[in-house]
Every structure is written in structure tokens, then in C-alpha cells.
Design an enzyme around this catalytic site. Structure first.
Site, mmCIF file in Angstrom:
data_model
loop_
_atom_site.group_PDB
_atom_site.id
_atom_site.type_symbol
_atom_site.label_atom_id
_atom_site.label_comp_id
_atom_site.label_asym_id
_atom_site.label_seq_id
_atom_site.Cartn_x
_atom_site.Cartn_y
_atom_site.Cartn_z
ATOM 1 N N TYR A 1 41.099 9.936 10.757
ATOM 2 C CA TYR A 1 42.554 10.094 10.680
ATOM 3 C C TYR A 1 42.905 11.563 10.454
ATOM 4 C CZ TYR A 1 42.465 5.024 10.041
ATOM 5 O OH TYR A 1 42.259 3.678 10.213
ATOM 6 N N ASN B 1 51.008 0.455 16.466
ATOM 7 C CA ASN B 1 50.578 0.476 17.864
ATOM 8 C C ASN B 1 50.766 -0.907 18.495
ATOM 9 O OD1 ASN B 1 49.291 0.729 20.317
ATOM 10 N ND2 ASN B 1 47.291 1.302 19.475
ATOM 11 N N CYS C 1 43.251 2.705 19.147
ATOM 12 C CA CYS C 1 43.290 3.100 17.738
ATOM 13 C C CYS C 1 42.036 2.658 16.989
ATOM 14 C CB CYS C 1 44.563 2.604 17.061
ATOM 15 S SG CYS C 1 44.871 0.864 17.231
ATOM 16 N N HIS C 2 41.244 1.763 17.581
ATOM 17 C CA HIS C 2 39.972 1.385 16.951
ATOM 18 C C HIS C 2 39.000 2.569 16.910
ATOM 19 C CE1 HIS C 2 39.351 0.583 21.270
ATOM 20 N NE2 HIS C 2 38.088 0.898 21.047
ATOM 21 N N GLU D 1 31.582 -0.461 22.576
ATOM 22 C CA GLU D 1 31.574 0.883 23.158
ATOM 23 C C GLU D 1 30.343 1.693 22.749
ATOM 24 O OE1 GLU D 1 35.246 2.944 22.478
ATOM 25 O OE2 GLU D 1 36.451 1.308 23.295
#
Length: 150
Positions: free
Chosen positions: A86, A109, A117-118, A143
Site C-alpha cells: 500500500y 473497487n 487490487c489483490h 498468478e
């Protein structure tokens, strides 16, 4: 015209809402729902979940306050499999010291996964996530992000 598509995957269901051909909402649930195809929207999400797509190419509509827009447009560019904190996001958008405000913007979001945002984590942990930490961990693992579940 508002249309809905639903995909079921390991952590639960993803409901996509489209208005006049633009993605306006992605909702994550832990419950499985009856699937509903909404091409090309559900197609691209299924490609993402199968590891064949790293970036979405869909029209979308986002209407939020200026700071939230700036944060979400920035996180859209975080590469697949990468993570920032962040604090790093706050610094990169020119607002050092606004890490909490970044987190608050991401909590609003309406397009999680699509606007990833993950991929933003806390300095000492994963941080929060709209769909719950189970979803965040699932997406980061999907990912291959180098972040341990803390």
C-alpha cells in the site's frame, strides 16, 4: 441494458455485471451460483482463471472520487504475478504517507480481479480483500506471486 454473467471456480462464484456493453461490477462470493455465460466477459475471466490470460481487454465503466480513480487506474498496471505494498502504491501515485487512503480506495473497487487490487499487500501481511482473504490468496497463488500467506 444490464446483463449478468456468473462463473464458478475453486473459492466460489464471480458475478459480472455489464451495462450497455461495459463491465460495471465484479462480485466475489464463497457460494456457488448457477453459471451464466456472458461473452466476451465470462470468456476472458475463464481464460484468466485457467492461466491463459494475464491482462483483460474489456470495456468498463468506473465512477468514483478522483483519488480512488487514480489509485485504481494505477493498480490496473501492476503486472500479473507482481505485488506492491500500500505504501509503494501511495508513493508511486505521488501521495507518500497515504497508504491507508490507498487501502480505503481499493476497498471501494467495484471491479476486483479486473482491477487487480489483490496485487497490493501490506508491509507485514496480506492486508484485506473485498472477497475475503481466501480469494486474495487464491488469486495470488494463481498468478504465482512471490508472497507468502501471512
Amino acid at each position: 441494458m444490464i446483463e449478468t454473467g456468473i462463473i464458478n471456480i475453486s473459492p466460489g462464484s464471480v458475478t459480472l455485471t455489464v451495462d450497455s456493453g461495459k463491465l460495471i461490477s465484479v462480485k466475489l462470493s464463497k457460494e456457488l451460483l448457477p453459471e451464466k455465460v456472458l461473452s466476451p466477459f465470462t470468456d476472458q475471466f475463464m481464460e484468466y482463471f485457467s492461466g491463459k490470460r494475464m491482462r483483460f481487454d474489456l470495456p468498463y465503466l468506473l465512477e468514483l472520487p478522483e483519488f480512488s480513480m487514480k489509485v485504481l487506474e494505477f493498480i490496473k498496471e501492476i503486472p500479473y504475478g507482481s505485488c506492491l505494498t500500500y505504501k509503494q502504491v501511495a508513493e508511486k501515485i505521488g501521495k507518500p504517507g497515504a497508504a491507508r487512503a490507498v487501502g480505503q480506495a481499493m476497498s471501494r473497487n467495484p471491479l476486483p480481479i479486473f482491477l487487480p487490487c489483490h496485487r497490493v499487500v501490506g508491509k507485514k501481511g496480506l492486508g484485506g480483500y473485498t472477497g475475503g482473504l481466501e480469494w486474495k490468496i487464491y488469486l495470488l497463488n494463481l498468478e504465482g506471486a512471490a508472497v507468502a500467506a501471512r
